[in-house]
Design a protein around this motif. Structure first.
Motif, mmCIF file in Angstrom:
data_model
loop_
_atom_site.group_PDB
_atom_site.id
_atom_site.type_symbol
_atom_site.label_atom_id
_atom_site.label_comp_id
_atom_site.label_asym_id
_atom_site.label_seq_id
_atom_site.Cartn_x
_atom_site.Cartn_y
_atom_site.Cartn_z
ATOM 1 N N UNK A 106 10.911 8.283 2.618
ATOM 2 C CA UNK A 106 10.127 7.052 2.722
ATOM 3 C C UNK A 106 8.640 7.372 2.819
ATOM 4 N N UNK A 107 7.870 6.680 1.987
ATOM 5 C CA UNK A 107 6.413 6.787 2.040
ATOM 6 C C UNK A 107 5.845 5.482 2.576
ATOM 7 N N UNK A 108 5.089 5.563 3.676
ATOM 8 C CA UNK A 108 4.389 4.395 4.192
ATOM 9 C C UNK A 108 2.926 4.508 3.767
ATOM 10 N N UNK A 109 2.627 4.005 2.583
ATOM 11 C CA UNK A 109 1.261 4.138 2.064
ATOM 12 C C UNK A 109 0.934 3.014 1.088
ATOM 13 N N UNK A 110 1.664 1.894 1.176
ATOM 14 C CA UNK A 110 1.439 0.742 0.303
ATOM 15 C C UNK A 110 1.443 1.140 -1.181
ATOM 16 N N UNK A 111 2.385 1.987 -1.542
ATOM 17 C CA UNK A 111 2.566 2.359 -2.941
ATOM 18 C C UNK A 111 1.654 3.454 -3.435
ATOM 19 N N UNK A 263 -1.535 13.022 3.878
ATOM 20 C CA UNK A 263 -0.077 12.838 3.853
ATOM 21 C C UNK A 263 0.375 12.234 2.520
ATOM 22 N N UNK A 264 -0.396 11.258 1.996
ATOM 23 C CA UNK A 264 -0.021 10.629 0.727
ATOM 24 C C UNK A 264 -0.061 11.638 -0.412
ATOM 25 N N UNK A 265 -1.076 12.496 -0.399
ATOM 26 C CA UNK A 265 -1.180 13.522 -1.438
ATOM 27 C C UNK A 265 0.005 14.477 -1.351
ATOM 28 N N UNK A 266 0.338 14.894 -0.126
ATOM 29 C CA UNK A 266 1.465 15.803 0.065
ATOM 30 C C UNK A 266 2.775 15.156 -0.384
ATOM 31 N N UNK A 267 2.929 13.856 -0.087
ATOM 32 C CA UNK A 267 4.161 13.155 -0.469
ATOM 33 C C UNK A 267 4.249 13.033 -1.994
ATOM 34 N N UNK A 268 3.125 12.732 -2.658
ATOM 35 C CA UNK A 268 3.121 12.644 -4.121
ATOM 36 C C UNK A 268 3.511 13.979 -4.737
ATOM 37 N N UNK A 269 2.991 15.059 -4.192
ATOM 38 C CA UNK A 269 3.334 16.395 -4.698
ATOM 39 C C UNK A 269 4.820 16.672 -4.484
ATOM 40 N N UNK A 270 5.327 16.275 -3.308
ATOM 41 C CA UNK A 270 6.748 16.475 -3.026
ATOM 42 C C UNK A 270 7.618 15.702 -4.021
ATOM 43 N N UNK A 271 7.207 14.473 -4.353
ATOM 44 C CA UNK A 271 7.965 13.687 -5.328
ATOM 45 C C UNK A 271 8.037 14.406 -6.675
ATOM 46 N N UNK A 272 6.894 14.919 -7.138
ATOM 47 C CA UNK A 272 6.870 15.595 -8.431
ATOM 48 C C UNK A 272 7.622 16.925 -8.386
ATOM 49 N N UNK A 273 7.643 17.562 -7.208
ATOM 50 C CA UNK A 273 8.348 18.842 -7.066
ATOM 51 C C UNK A 273 9.859 18.668 -6.972
ATOM 52 N N UNK A 274 10.296 17.640 -6.224
ATOM 53 C CA UNK A 274 11.703 17.576 -5.813
ATOM 54 C C UNK A 274 12.470 16.354 -6.312
ATOM 55 N N UNK A 275 11.801 15.229 -6.536
ATOM 56 C CA UNK A 275 12.519 14.011 -6.910
ATOM 57 C C UNK A 275 12.956 14.115 -8.371
ATOM 58 N N UNK A 276 14.145 13.585 -8.728
ATOM 59 C CA UNK A 276 14.608 13.667 -10.118
ATOM 60 C C UNK A 276 13.575 13.068 -11.090
ATOM 61 N N UNK A 294 1.785 -2.698 -4.030
ATOM 62 C CA UNK A 294 1.220 -2.481 -2.695
ATOM 63 C C UNK A 294 2.176 -2.885 -1.584
ATOM 64 N N UNK A 295 3.472 -2.823 -1.819
ATOM 65 C CA UNK A 295 4.419 -3.095 -0.741
ATOM 66 C C UNK A 295 4.328 -1.974 0.292
ATOM 67 N N UNK A 296 4.671 -2.268 1.537
ATOM 68 C CA UNK A 296 4.449 -1.322 2.629
ATOM 69 C C UNK A 296 5.120 0.025 2.416
ATOM 70 N N UNK A 297 6.414 0.006 2.076
ATOM 71 C CA UNK A 297 7.195 1.237 1.989
ATOM 72 C C UNK A 297 7.666 1.502 0.566
ATOM 73 N N UNK A 298 7.665 2.778 0.189
ATOM 74 C CA UNK A 298 8.294 3.220 -1.062
ATOM 75 C C UNK A 298 9.480 4.091 -0.680
ATOM 76 N N UNK A 299 10.668 3.753 -1.183
ATOM 77 C CA UNK A 299 11.901 4.445 -0.829
ATOM 78 C C UNK A 299 12.414 5.241 -2.020
ATOM 79 N N UNK A 300 12.860 6.482 -1.744
ATOM 80 C CA UNK A 300 13.368 7.347 -2.806
ATOM 81 C C UNK A 300 14.681 7.980 -2.353
ATOM 82 N N UNK A 301 15.696 7.827 -3.178
ATOM 83 C CA UNK A 301 16.996 8.433 -2.903
ATOM 84 C C UNK A 301 17.157 9.631 -3.839
ATOM 85 N N UNK A 302 17.115 10.844 -3.288
ATOM 86 C CA UNK A 302 17.174 12.058 -4.107
ATOM 87 C C UNK A 302 18.509 12.195 -4.831
#
Length: 344
Positions: A106-111, A263-276, A294-302
């Motif tokens: 979960x990313x709390x960064x308004x998208x 944190x947002x930058x780190x999460x974006x990098x993690x998405x590109x590294x690990x998310x399908x 701009x919704x509050x949370x972005x959810x990702x199911x690996x």
């Protein structure tokens, strides 16, 4: 019939909405009337629906998660929430914990984090495709004309000066590649993703600003082949090089407002590294663009590759901007929902 069409098939616009609709219909091609009709019906539907966020989502047949907390203390921004032996300082953190317990990242960064990952894909795509396009020079106003506008239309002067500078810089921006080229090519990419509307969009708008040396069908083939390579085949370091660097973000006056954080930058990098990566590909195809929100949370199911966006509400209603985001999210086919934090 898609989900939105099914929801609105029996919805009749009132006279005021119909008049506004006719006015806009007079300015768009017949082939786009159906899309505009859906947009107006949805706006009218939301206007007449319950104002409470959870009731509005239920009326729109969108998912609602009700999260009960054990206690709420304090008031305003000093409220705290107890749930399952944990203490939270914001309702968004309650919802974040709720979804993480279900296995979501979960990313709390308004998208913003997800948008940064999409931007990295967009910049790489533009960098590779820039050589297939050339800029068609547009209208550039002289200093005398700008001064005339300055004197006669003060409201429009800043905008016309901005457009003038952008027009002058477009050839250089395209040649530069990456982020600059993406600004020049973003509308063309949207048109290429628009299926049977692609030719119409190119004839209406794109051909006035961009040239290309092959047929439109060949250009589409090149685009989709490159999009597949970028979103699915490339190693993540090819894309993460486009992520904004923190020093640049610190110079941005909107950095805090738009949640551009370490944190947002780190999460974006993690998405590109690990998310399908296939999920990014499917998201771009489904929404016909590089759509975030701009919704509050972005959810990702690996495991499943699901991408979902959730607005968190406690006792507040939607702002006008959030209603606009909601409408656009429905039209672009984003997977959205709402989490309502409920008192014991």
């Amino acid at each position: 019939m898609n989900k939105l069409e099914e929801l609105l098939k029996d919805w009749v616009l009132d006279d005021k909405a119909l008049e506004a609709q006719r006015e806009i219909f007079a300015r768009v091609p017949v082939s786009r009337h159906h899309e505009m009709d859906l947009r107006h019906k949805l706006s009218d539907f939301i206007e007449k629906s319950p104002k409470k966020p959870d009731k509005l989502f239920e009326a729109l047949s969108l998912p609602v998660d009700r999260i009960k907390v054990d206690s709420i203390s304090g008031s305003g921004f000093k409220r705290s929430f107890e749930r399952g032996g944990k203490r939270f300082t914001r309702p968004e953190f309650v919802a974040k914990d709720f979804y993480e317990a279900q296995g979501y990242k979960v990313s709390w960064s308004e998208g913003v984090a997800f948008g940064m990952a999409l931007d990295a894909i967009l910049y790489e795509l533009a960098d590779r495709l820039k050589g297939h396009f050339r800029v068609i020079p547009g209208r550039i106003y002289t200093d005398a004309e700008i001064e005339e506008i300055r004197n006669g239309q003060s409201v429009a002067k800043d905008r016309i000066i901005e457009l003038n500078e952008r027009e002058k810089n477009r050839p250089t921006m395209l040649e530069s590649g990456g982020k600059d080229a993406a600004q020049v090519l973003s509308l063309a990419f949207h048109a290429l993703l628009s299926g049977n509307k692609c030719t119409e969009l190119f004839e209406e708008t794109i051909n006035k600003h961009l040239g290309y040396d092959c047929s439109l069908s060949e250009l589409q083939s090149i685009f989709f082949k490159t999009l597949t390579e970028v979103t699915i085949s490339e190693p993540s370091n090819v894309l993460t090089r486009w992520l904004p660097v923190l020093d640049e973000l610190k110079k941005d006056g909107f950095r805090d407002k738009w949640n551009y954080t370490e944190w947002s930058i780190a999460f974006a990098k993690e998405l590109l590294d690990e998310f399908p990566r296939k999920s990014f590909h499917e998201h771009i195809l489904k929404t016909k663009g590089f759509n975030s929100q701009r919704f509050d949370l972005s959810l990702f199911d690996h495991k499943s590759g699901e991408i979902r966006f959730v607005e968190v509400k406690l006792d507040d209603t939607f702002t006008k901007m959030q209603i606009n985001d909601l409408e656009e999210s429905i039209h672009t086919g984003l997977n959205i929902g709402i989490a309502v934090i409920e008192a014991p």
